[in-house]
Design a protein around this motif. Structure first.
Motif, PDB file in Angstrom:
ATOM      1  N   LYS A  31       0.799  -1.227   0.000  1.00 49.51           N
ATOM      2  CA  LYS A  31       0.000   0.000   0.000  1.00 49.51           C
ATOM      3  C   LYS A  31       0.826   1.269   0.000  1.00 49.51           C
ATOM      4  O   LYS A  31       0.285   2.373  -0.025  1.00 49.51           O
ATOM      5  N   ARG A  32       2.166   1.139   0.010  1.00 45.71           N
ATOM      6  CA  ARG A  32       3.017   2.328   0.079  1.00 45.71           C
ATOM      7  C   ARG A  32       4.192   2.214  -0.903  1.00 45.71           C
ATOM      8  O   ARG A  32       5.360   2.207  -0.509  1.00 45.71           O
ATOM      9  N   HIS A  60      -1.020   4.690  -1.066  1.00 43.39           N
ATOM     10  CA  HIS A  60      -0.309   5.922  -0.707  1.00 43.39           C
ATOM     11  C   HIS A  60       1.103   5.879  -1.304  1.00 43.39           C
ATOM     12  O   HIS A  60       2.008   5.294  -0.732  1.00 43.39           O
ATOM     13  N   GLU A  62       4.663   7.434  -3.262  1.00 46.40           N
ATOM     14  CA  GLU A  62       5.652   8.503  -3.297  1.00 46.40           C
ATOM     15  C   GLU A  62       6.348   8.415  -4.645  1.00 46.40           C
ATOM     16  O   GLU A  62       6.631   7.318  -5.132  1.00 46.40           O
ATOM     17  N   THR A  86      10.297   8.071   3.771  1.00 46.44           N
ATOM     18  CA  THR A  86       8.850   8.030   3.536  1.00 46.44           C
ATOM     19  C   THR A  86       8.212   6.675   3.824  1.00 46.44           C
ATOM     20  O   THR A  86       7.021   6.494   3.562  1.00 46.44           O
ATOM     21  N   ASP A  87       8.973   5.729   4.371  1.00 46.28           N
ATOM     22  CA  ASP A  87       8.421   4.460   4.849  1.00 46.28           C
ATOM     23  C   ASP A  87       7.662   3.716   3.751  1.00 46.28           C
ATOM     24  O   ASP A  87       6.453   3.508   3.822  1.00 46.28           O
ATOM     25  N   ARG A  88       8.402   3.294   2.748  1.00 44.39           N
ATOM     26  CA  ARG A  88       7.801   2.582   1.606  1.00 44.39           C
ATOM     27  C   ARG A  88       7.795   1.064   1.834  1.00 44.39           C
ATOM     28  O   ARG A  88       8.548   0.554   2.674  1.00 44.39           O
ATOM     29  N   ASP A  89       6.990   0.343   1.052  1.00 50.18           N
ATOM     30  CA  ASP A  89       6.959  -1.116   1.167  1.00 50.18           C
ATOM     31  C   ASP A  89       7.235  -1.839  -0.149  1.00 50.18           C
ATOM     32  O   ASP A  89       7.255  -3.077  -0.197  1.00 50.18           O
TER      33      ASP A  89
END
Length: 378
Positions: A31-32, A60, A62, A86-89
């Protein structure tokens, strides 16, 4: 109609395939994502539509697009900083070779934080790629490098301009969304340059000295598709020829795991030293590099001529075809026409002999050979 095939990456191929991206991310629990692209694509309508479709599904994202057209190490570090902040996955690479090389390099760097060039495959650095990597998805927007199906990224040193190869099977995308509609808006000069890049990949892979009959078969069909599609894709594009070029581009990237050759070693220094578009550098150099290879490889050139459906099934016929194709699609004939100056030739020859591609050429290439080839193309 959307087709699926695995070589070995899963490829979702067809007009409209990009519409499947949001559902895929949700299905994977992602989700990221970090979307990695280039500054030009980031401003285009189709990219805005991709972003809108993802946002509508509650994803969400980036965007990172602050990259050079010929990727350098500092681009990778900047992108990794965005990942950290930005805490991505997951990572979705959207674009041509530059964007996908940067995306793949960030995938590597997320959990491998030593100096990036420690992982250079040319010095055995692939053995250090031991940690897990983020979920990686690729979306090609040009039909050239085929990087969407690759396992490596080519990144230049910011200062020395020497290109390095970051390689590992772990860097292969989990899935490719290959949508020919994303290439429909490419301007003619980019279509021409990227198409000649794909032709160079297929041709050099077929000639490369490492034995791999599977790659040979793929390369021959890739050349055939390009021969019947590139000129129309540049001058009168439609969905069919764009689809042919997108497939042929991926075929080139699959085939060149066998190796590349003299043309890429001529082209790489132009990109790193003079910031020349990689496809354009290959396009201008390919007739000269291929002419160098004809002697001793006549049988292979006959098969190339047959794949291109030439009347003259000889190496000379292939070289004539390459010059004529370049002329028809607007590629300059000489290096001086793309910014090369006489004083560049010595340093270009130094960079070319140090390049990684030519050791797989079907015949040896010396520094003097490179200098002579640059002079011929100048």
């Amino acid at each position: 109609m959307i087709y699926q095939f695995n070589i070995p990456t899963t490829i979702r191929f067809g007009c409209g395939a990009i519409k499947e991206l949001p559902a895929y991310l949700i299905e994977q629990g992602l989700k990221r994502p970090l979307l990695v692209t280039d500054p030009t694509i980031a401003q285009l309508d189709f990219f805005a539509e991709i972003v809108r479709d993802l946002n509508l599904k509650g994803i969400h994202l980036e965007v990172f697009s602050d990259i050079h057209k010929n990727p350098v190490k500092s681009d990778v570090y900047k992108g990794t900083d965005i990942w950290d902040q930005t805490d991505r996955d997951s990572i979705v690479g959207i674009g041509g070779g530059a964007a996908l090389d940067i995306a793949r390099s960030i995938v590597l760097r997320v959990n491998h934080r030593d100096d990036l060039f420690k992982y250079d495959d040319l010095v055995g650095g692939d053995v250090y790629v031991t940690n897990s990597v983020p979920h990686f998805i690729t979306v090609p927007t040009t039909a050239g490098t085929g990087s969407e199906v690759g396992r490596s990224a080519i990144i230049a040193d910011d200062e020395t301009h020497q290109k390095k190869i970051l390689f590992s099977p772990k860097l292969m995308a989990k899935i490719v969304f290959a949508d020919p509609l994303l290439t429909m808006g490419l301007p003619p000069h980019i279509t021409a340059a990227t198409g000649m890049d794909a032709l160079t990949h297929n041709m050099e892979a077929f000639l490369a000295k490492n034995p791999n009959p599977i790659c040979d078969g793929i390369a021959l069909e890739g050349m055939h598709l390009i021969a019947k599609s590139l000129e129309q894709a540049v001058l009168r594009p439609n969905e069919q020829v764009r689809s042919n070029m997108l497939v042929a581009s991926m075929m080139g990237a699959i085939a060149f795991q066998k190796g590349l050759g003299v043309v890429h070693s001529l082209a790489h220094p132009l990109s790193s030293l003079l910031d020349t578009h990689h496809g354009l550098a290959n396009a201008v150099n390919i007739p000269y590099g291929m002419a160098f290879n004809v002697a001793g490889n006549e049988d292979k050139f006959k098969r190339i001529a047959q794949a291109l459906q030439l009347r003259e099934e000889t190496g000379e016929g292939v070289i004539k075809y390459l010059f004529e194709l370049n002329e028809h699609i607007g590629i300059p004939k000489k290096l001086r026409d793309i910014g090369v100056k006489d004083e560049h030739i010595e340093i270009l020859a130094d960079l070319a002999i140090a390049d990684f591609a030519h050791p797989n050429n079907p015949k040896p290439v010396s520094r003097e050979d490179f200098k002579r080839l640059y002079q011929q193309a100048f």
